[in-house]
Design a protein around this motif. Sequence first.
Motif, PDB file in Angstrom:
ATOM      1  N   ASN A  45      15.119  74.585  -2.678  1.00 26.64           N
ATOM      2  CA  ASN A  45      15.996  74.798  -1.543  1.00 26.64           C
ATOM      3  C   ASN A  45      15.411  75.928  -0.703  1.00 26.64           C
ATOM      4  OD1 ASN A  45      18.073  75.754   0.182  1.00 26.64           O
ATOM      5  ND2 ASN A  45      19.604  74.861  -1.167  1.00 26.64           N
ATOM      6  N   PRO A  46      15.109  75.681   0.582  1.00 24.30           N
ATOM      7  CA  PRO A  46      14.445  76.710   1.404  1.00 24.30           C
ATOM      8  C   PRO A  46      15.294  77.949   1.653  1.00 24.30           C
ATOM      9  CG  PRO A  46      15.057  74.825   2.750  1.00 24.30           C
ATOM     10  CD  PRO A  46      15.347  74.454   1.318  1.00 24.30           C
ATOM     11  N   GLN A  47      16.583  77.892   1.327  1.00 23.01           N
ATOM     12  CA  GLN A  47      17.444  79.060   1.513  1.00 23.01           C
ATOM     13  C   GLN A  47      17.479  79.961   0.292  1.00 23.01           C
ATOM     14  OE1 GLN A  47      21.334  77.772   2.716  1.00 23.01           O
ATOM     15  NE2 GLN A  47      20.568  76.636   4.459  1.00 23.01           N
ATOM     16  N   PHE A  48      16.966  79.503  -0.836  1.00 22.66           N
ATOM     17  CA  PHE A  48      17.063  80.254  -2.084  1.00 22.66           C
ATOM     18  C   PHE A  48      15.885  81.197  -2.257  1.00 22.66           C
ATOM     19  CE2 PHE A  48      19.875  77.015  -4.557  1.00 22.66           C
ATOM     20  CZ  PHE A  48      20.896  77.238  -3.654  1.00 22.66           C
ATOM     21  N   ASN A  49      15.817  82.207  -1.401  1.00 24.72           N
ATOM     22  CA  ASN A  49      14.791  83.239  -1.520  1.00 24.72           C
ATOM     23  C   ASN A  49      15.204  84.445  -0.684  1.00 24.72           C
ATOM     24  OD1 ASN A  49      13.262  83.077   1.227  1.00 24.72           O
ATOM     25  ND2 ASN A  49      13.448  80.940   0.560  1.00 24.72           N
ATOM     26  N   LEU A  50      14.677  85.583  -1.036  1.00 27.37           N
ATOM     27  CA  LEU A  50      15.023  86.828  -0.354  1.00 27.37           C
ATOM     28  C   LEU A  50      14.659  86.798   1.121  1.00 27.37           C
ATOM     29  CD1 LEU A  50      15.887  89.762  -0.171  1.00 27.37           C
ATOM     30  CD2 LEU A  50      13.629  90.404  -0.988  1.00 27.37           C
ATOM     31  N   HIS A  51      13.481  86.275   1.457  1.00 30.22           N
ATOM     32  CA  HIS A  51      13.033  86.260   2.850  1.00 30.22           C
ATOM     33  C   HIS A  51      14.033  85.522   3.738  1.00 30.22           C
ATOM     34  CE1 HIS A  51      10.517  84.770   6.264  1.00 30.22           C
ATOM     35  NE2 HIS A  51      10.236  86.059   6.285  1.00 30.22           N
ATOM     36  N   PHE A  52      14.464  84.350   3.324  1.00 32.23           N
ATOM     37  CA  PHE A  52      15.420  83.589   4.122  1.00 32.23           C
ATOM     38  C   PHE A  52      16.720  84.368   4.295  1.00 32.23           C
ATOM     39  CE2 PHE A  52      18.986  80.834   4.840  1.00 32.23           C
ATOM     40  CZ  PHE A  52      18.537  79.973   5.817  1.00 32.23           C
ATOM     41  N   GLN A  53      17.225  84.926   3.205  1.00 26.34           N
ATOM     42  CA  GLN A  53      18.501  85.638   3.255  1.00 26.34           C
ATOM     43  C   GLN A  53      18.432  86.838   4.211  1.00 26.34           C
ATOM     44  OE1 GLN A  53      21.285  84.474   1.652  1.00 26.34           O
ATOM     45  NE2 GLN A  53      20.011  82.747   1.040  1.00 26.34           N
ATOM     46  N   ALA A  54      17.372  87.617   4.116  1.00 30.78           N
ATOM     47  CA  ALA A  54      17.230  88.786   4.998  1.00 30.78           C
ATOM     48  C   ALA A  54      17.053  88.352   6.448  1.00 30.78           C
ATOM     49  CB  ALA A  54      16.048  89.639   4.550  1.00 30.78           C
ATOM     50  N   GLN A  55      16.225  87.333   6.683  1.00 34.30           N
ATOM     51  CA  GLN A  55      15.998  86.859   8.049  1.00 34.30           C
ATOM     52  C   GLN A  55      17.269  86.305   8.684  1.00 34.30           C
ATOM     53  OE1 GLN A  55      13.267  87.241  10.022  1.00 34.30           O
ATOM     54  NE2 GLN A  55      12.650  88.540   8.320  1.00 34.30           N
ATOM     55  N   TYR A  56      18.124  85.685   7.891  1.00 32.21           N
ATOM     56  CA  TYR A  56      19.386  85.185   8.420  1.00 32.21           C
ATOM     57  C   TYR A  56      20.186  86.319   9.056  1.00 32.21           C
ATOM     58  CZ  TYR A  56      24.125  83.411   8.663  1.00 32.21           C
ATOM     59  OH  TYR A  56      25.373  83.075   9.104  1.00 32.21           O
ATOM     60  N   TRP A  57      20.320  87.406   8.321  1.00 29.22           N
ATOM     61  CA  TRP A  57      21.083  88.540   8.838  1.00 29.22           C
ATOM     62  C   TRP A  57      20.392  89.183  10.036  1.00 29.22           C
ATOM     63  CZ3 TRP A  57      25.937  90.144   7.482  1.00 29.22           C
ATOM     64  CH2 TRP A  57      26.509  89.485   6.403  1.00 29.22           C
ATOM     65  N   LEU A  58      19.083  89.330   9.968  1.00 26.69           N
ATOM     66  CA  LEU A  58      18.345  89.940  11.072  1.00 26.69           C
ATOM     67  C   LEU A  58      18.402  89.081  12.335  1.00 26.69           C
ATOM     68  CD1 LEU A  58      15.249  91.223   9.078  1.00 26.69           C
ATOM     69  CD2 LEU A  58      17.133  92.610  10.008  1.00 26.69           C
ATOM     70  N   ARG A  59      18.240  87.761  12.191  1.00 27.44           N
ATOM     71  CA  ARG A  59      18.303  86.851  13.344  1.00 27.44           C
ATOM     72  C   ARG A  59      19.684  86.860  13.992  1.00 27.44           C
ATOM     73  NH1 ARG A  59      15.583  83.348   9.932  1.00 27.44           N
ATOM     74  NH2 ARG A  59      17.528  82.236   9.522  1.00 27.44           N
ATOM     75  N   ASN A  60      20.689  87.216  13.224  1.00 20.82           N
ATOM     76  CA  ASN A  60      22.050  87.257  13.751  1.00 20.82           C
ATOM     77  C   ASN A  60      22.479  88.669  14.128  1.00 20.82           C
ATOM     78  OD1 ASN A  60      23.433  84.479  13.659  1.00 20.82           O
ATOM     79  ND2 ASN A  60      22.210  84.567  11.790  1.00 20.82           N
ATOM     80  N   ASN A  61      21.496  89.478  14.504  1.00 16.42           N
ATOM     81  CA  ASN A  61      21.717  90.817  15.081  1.00 16.42           C
ATOM     82  C   ASN A  61      22.275  91.857  14.124  1.00 16.42           C
ATOM     83  OD1 ASN A  61      20.744  89.970  17.626  1.00 16.42           O
ATOM     84  ND2 ASN A  61      22.733  89.028  18.036  1.00 16.42           N
ATOM     85  N   CYS A  62      21.997  91.709  12.848  1.00 11.14           N
ATOM     86  CA  CYS A  62      22.334  92.770  11.908  1.00 11.14           C
ATOM     87  C   CYS A  62      21.161  93.756  11.892  1.00 11.14           C
ATOM     88  CB  CYS A  62      22.545  92.198  10.510  1.00 11.14           C
ATOM     89  SG  CYS A  62      22.908  93.476   9.276  1.00 11.14           S
ATOM     90  N   PRO A  63      21.401  95.028  12.122  1.00 10.97           N
ATOM     91  CA  PRO A  63      20.306  95.997  12.068  1.00 10.97           C
ATOM     92  C   PRO A  63      19.695  96.064  10.666  1.00 10.97           C
ATOM     93  CG  PRO A  63      22.275  96.968  13.055  1.00 10.97           C
ATOM     94  CD  PRO A  63      22.678  95.646  12.479  1.00 10.97           C
ATOM     95  N   ALA A  64      18.388  96.125  10.607  1.00 12.49           N
ATOM     96  CA  ALA A  64      17.694  96.209   9.314  1.00 12.49           C
ATOM     97  C   ALA A  64      18.172  97.419   8.520  1.00 12.49           C
ATOM     98  CB  ALA A  64      16.185  96.264   9.529  1.00 12.49           C
ATOM     99  N   SER A  65      18.564  98.474   9.208  1.00 11.94           N
ATOM    100  CA  SER A  65      19.012  99.690   8.524  1.00 11.94           C
ATOM    101  C   SER A  65      20.312  99.474   7.746  1.00 11.94           C
ATOM    102  CB  SER A  65      19.191 100.825   9.533  1.00 11.94           C
ATOM    103  OG  SER A  65      20.184 100.475  10.493  1.00 11.94           O
ATOM    104  N   LYS A  66      21.025  98.390   8.012  1.00 14.40           N
ATOM    105  CA  LYS A  66      22.263  98.104   7.280  1.00 14.40           C
ATOM    106  C   LYS A  66      22.033  97.227   6.053  1.00 14.40           C
ATOM    107  CE  LYS A  66      25.743  98.611  10.867  1.00 14.40           C
ATOM    108  NZ  LYS A  66      26.985  98.039  11.423  1.00 14.40           N
TER     109      LYS A  66
END
Length: 129
Positions: A45-66
């Motif tokens: 499943n392409p969603q079952f990895n750290l990179h996807f999870q972090a990118q989801y939040w970042l692409r949706n305007n969550c600051p990396a610092s959070k």
Amino acid sequence: MFYDVPAIVNYLDFVNLGAFDFYTPERNPEVADLPAPLFDLPERNPQFNLHFQAQYWLRNNCPASKLNVGVPAYGRVWKLTDDSGETGVPPVSKVENEAPAGPNTQIKGLYSWPEVCAMLPNTNNAYGK
């Protein structure tokens, strides 16, 4: 994903990403696999990895610092059979569900960090040393 990040991000001090336990003996008792992959793996499943999870939040305007990334300090283990074979790369098929419980955790298929270290061939890693 389940969160409307733009709607909630300004109300959050931080976000804990528990990007682990995607693959466990309970979820798929017949295939041993990496429970916490960093990146997308073929035929998974392409969603079952750290990179996807972090990118989801970042692409949706969550600051990396959070973003806080949860790191598992334990081992998920499967009981291998004679037919399991050794590929050197997960997944390993034809396993028999989870391995026996560890002496500390008392949970089938879950070993604590000290239990994992005690299994390593280097005697300096043995539990209690």
